[in-house]
Design a protein around this motif. Structure first.
Motif, PDB file in Angstrom:
ATOM      1  N   UNK A  11      -2.961  -1.159  15.721  1.00  0.00           N
ATOM      2  CA  UNK A  11      -3.321  -2.515  15.291  1.00  0.00           C
ATOM      3  C   UNK A  11      -2.443  -3.545  15.998  1.00  0.00           C
ATOM      4  N   UNK A  12      -2.958  -4.737  16.275  1.00  0.00           N
ATOM      5  CA  UNK A  12      -2.239  -5.714  17.094  1.00  0.00           C
ATOM      6  C   UNK A  12      -0.911  -6.205  16.524  1.00  0.00           C
ATOM      7  N   UNK A  13      -0.737  -6.217  15.210  1.00  0.00           N
ATOM      8  CA  UNK A  13       0.515  -6.710  14.638  1.00  0.00           C
ATOM      9  C   UNK A  13       1.410  -5.582  14.124  1.00  0.00           C
ATOM     10  N   UNK A  14       1.124  -4.364  14.546  1.00  0.00           N
ATOM     11  CA  UNK A  14       1.949  -3.226  14.154  1.00  0.00           C
ATOM     12  C   UNK A  14       3.399  -3.481  14.559  1.00  0.00           C
ATOM     13  N   UNK A  15       4.316  -3.277  13.619  1.00  0.00           N
ATOM     14  CA  UNK A  15       5.740  -3.488  13.895  1.00  0.00           C
ATOM     15  C   UNK A  15       6.241  -4.877  13.549  1.00  0.00           C
ATOM     16  N   UNK A  16       5.346  -5.807  13.238  1.00  0.00           N
ATOM     17  CA  UNK A  16       5.748  -7.161  12.854  1.00  0.00           C
ATOM     18  C   UNK A  16       6.074  -7.157  11.364  1.00  0.00           C
ATOM     19  N   UNK A  17       7.253  -7.682  11.003  1.00  0.00           N
ATOM     20  CA  UNK A  17       7.683  -7.736   9.606  1.00  0.00           C
ATOM     21  C   UNK A  17       7.439  -9.136   9.052  1.00  0.00           C
ATOM     22  N   UNK A  18       6.796  -9.182   7.886  1.00  0.00           N
ATOM     23  CA  UNK A  18       6.455 -10.460   7.257  1.00  0.00           C
ATOM     24  C   UNK A  18       7.038 -10.497   5.851  1.00  0.00           C
ATOM     25  N   UNK A  19       7.772 -11.555   5.533  1.00  0.00           N
ATOM     26  CA  UNK A  19       8.230 -11.798   4.169  1.00  0.00           C
ATOM     27  C   UNK A  19       7.290 -12.829   3.567  1.00  0.00           C
ATOM     28  N   UNK A  20       6.589 -12.423   2.522  1.00  0.00           N
ATOM     29  CA  UNK A  20       5.518 -13.220   1.913  1.00  0.00           C
ATOM     30  C   UNK A  20       5.967 -13.751   0.552  1.00  0.00           C
ATOM     31  N   UNK A  41       3.923  -6.263   5.542  1.00  0.00           N
ATOM     32  CA  UNK A  41       4.075  -7.436   4.674  1.00  0.00           C
ATOM     33  C   UNK A  41       4.735  -7.033   3.363  1.00  0.00           C
ATOM     34  N   UNK A  42       5.812  -7.755   3.014  1.00  0.00           N
ATOM     35  CA  UNK A  42       6.491  -7.567   1.737  1.00  0.00           C
ATOM     36  C   UNK A  42       6.273  -8.833   0.918  1.00  0.00           C
ATOM     37  N   UNK A  43       5.535  -8.686  -0.183  1.00  0.00           N
ATOM     38  CA  UNK A  43       5.231  -9.808  -1.069  1.00  0.00           C
ATOM     39  C   UNK A  43       6.302  -9.894  -2.151  1.00  0.00           C
ATOM     40  N   UNK A  44       6.832 -11.092  -2.370  1.00  0.00           N
ATOM     41  CA  UNK A  44       7.835 -11.325  -3.404  1.00  0.00           C
ATOM     42  C   UNK A  44       7.144 -11.928  -4.621  1.00  0.00           C
ATOM     43  N   UNK A  45       7.351 -11.293  -5.782  1.00  0.00           N
ATOM     44  CA  UNK A  45       6.757 -11.771  -7.029  1.00  0.00           C
ATOM     45  C   UNK A  45       7.847 -12.026  -8.058  1.00  0.00           C
ATOM     46  N   UNK A  46       7.495 -12.766  -9.098  1.00  0.00           N
ATOM     47  CA  UNK A  46       8.439 -13.072 -10.176  1.00  0.00           C
ATOM     48  C   UNK A  46       8.615 -11.846 -11.073  1.00  0.00           C
ATOM     49  N   UNK A  47       9.862 -11.529 -11.422  1.00  0.00           N
ATOM     50  CA  UNK A  47      10.106 -10.395 -12.325  1.00  0.00           C
ATOM     51  C   UNK A  47       9.416 -10.599 -13.679  1.00  0.00           C
ATOM     52  N   UNK A  70      -7.645  -7.821  -4.065  1.00  0.00           N
ATOM     53  CA  UNK A  70      -8.308  -8.059  -2.777  1.00  0.00           C
ATOM     54  C   UNK A  70      -7.407  -8.786  -1.788  1.00  0.00           C
ATOM     55  N   UNK A  71      -6.677  -9.808  -2.216  1.00  0.00           N
ATOM     56  CA  UNK A  71      -5.858 -10.568  -1.260  1.00  0.00           C
ATOM     57  C   UNK A  71      -4.463  -9.987  -1.074  1.00  0.00           C
ATOM     58  N   UNK A  72      -4.113  -8.970  -1.836  1.00  0.00           N
ATOM     59  CA  UNK A  72      -2.796  -8.358  -1.679  1.00  0.00           C
ATOM     60  C   UNK A  72      -2.874  -6.918  -1.191  1.00  0.00           C
ATOM     61  N   UNK A  73      -4.012  -6.545  -0.652  1.00  0.00           N
ATOM     62  CA  UNK A  73      -4.159  -5.201  -0.097  1.00  0.00           C
ATOM     63  C   UNK A  73      -3.248  -5.064   1.121  1.00  0.00           C
ATOM     64  N   UNK A  74      -2.860  -3.848   1.387  1.00  0.00           N
ATOM     65  CA  UNK A  74      -2.032  -3.514   2.549  1.00  0.00           C
ATOM     66  C   UNK A  74      -0.642  -4.147   2.521  1.00  0.00           C
ATOM     67  N   UNK A  75      -0.180  -4.586   1.346  1.00  0.00           N
ATOM     68  CA  UNK A  75       1.147  -5.198   1.225  1.00  0.00           C
ATOM     69  C   UNK A  75       2.026  -4.348   0.319  1.00  0.00           C
ATOM     70  N   UNK A  77       5.164  -4.795  -2.498  1.00  0.00           N
ATOM     71  CA  UNK A  77       5.520  -5.851  -3.426  1.00  0.00           C
ATOM     72  C   UNK A  77       6.869  -5.573  -4.061  1.00  0.00           C
ATOM     73  N   UNK A  78       7.686  -6.632  -4.181  1.00  0.00           N
ATOM     74  CA  UNK A  78       8.959  -6.523  -4.882  1.00  0.00           C
ATOM     75  C   UNK A  78       9.070  -7.695  -5.848  1.00  0.00           C
ATOM     76  N   UNK A  79       9.806  -7.490  -6.924  1.00  0.00           N
ATOM     77  CA  UNK A  79      10.060  -8.554  -7.897  1.00  0.00           C
ATOM     78  C   UNK A  79      11.498  -9.028  -7.711  1.00  0.00           C
ATOM     79  N   UNK A  80      11.659 -10.322  -7.444  1.00  0.00           N
ATOM     80  CA  UNK A  80      12.984 -10.888  -7.204  1.00  0.00           C
ATOM     81  C   UNK A  80      13.078 -12.234  -7.914  1.00  0.00           C
TER      82      UNK A  80
END
Length: 110
Positions: A11-20, A41-47, A70-75, A77-80
């Motif tokens: 995939x074209x963005x393989x290896x790219x790290x994203x903080x969401x 992609x690492x999604x940050x959510x509220x604890x 649907x919009x958080x597929x392939x991500x 997730x961490x709670x911070x």
């Protein structure tokens, strides 16, 4: 048939790290597209609460919003709690290790 790992690395963005650190509509959709193109992609959510869209519905799947899934597929997730010093420091460290940082907070609220 290609193995899943071979497809992911092609995939074209393989290896790219994203903080969401996005919420609601446009931000999660943006990071979804990056994840679909292979970004890590690492999604940050509220604890204890998570993203606001976890409760959007119907429809629900297992008590969670279909929209959220649907919009958080392939991500990942961490709670911070980034309002606390330890959480804020963790976000800084993750941001330094990321290639892309996405947020959609009201200016001055992050």
């Amino acid at each position: 048939i290609m193995a899943a790992a071979a497809v992911a690395s092609a995939l074209p963005l393989s290896g790219v790290r994203v903080l969401d650190m996005t919420r609601v509509l446009a931000g999660p959709f943006c990071s979804m597209l990056l994840a679909d193109l292979g970004a890590d992609v690492v999604k940050v959510e509220r604890p204890g609460v998570g993203d606001d869209t976890r409760s959007w519905g119907p429809p629900f799947v297992g008590g969670e919003s279909s929209y959220f899934f649907s919009v958080n597929r392939n991500k990942k997730s961490i709670a911070v709690d980034f309002k606390q010093p330890a959480g804020s420091e963790l976000i800084r460290k993750l941001a330094c290790r990321s290639d892309v940082f996405i947020e959609n907070f009201v200016p001055g609220k992050l």
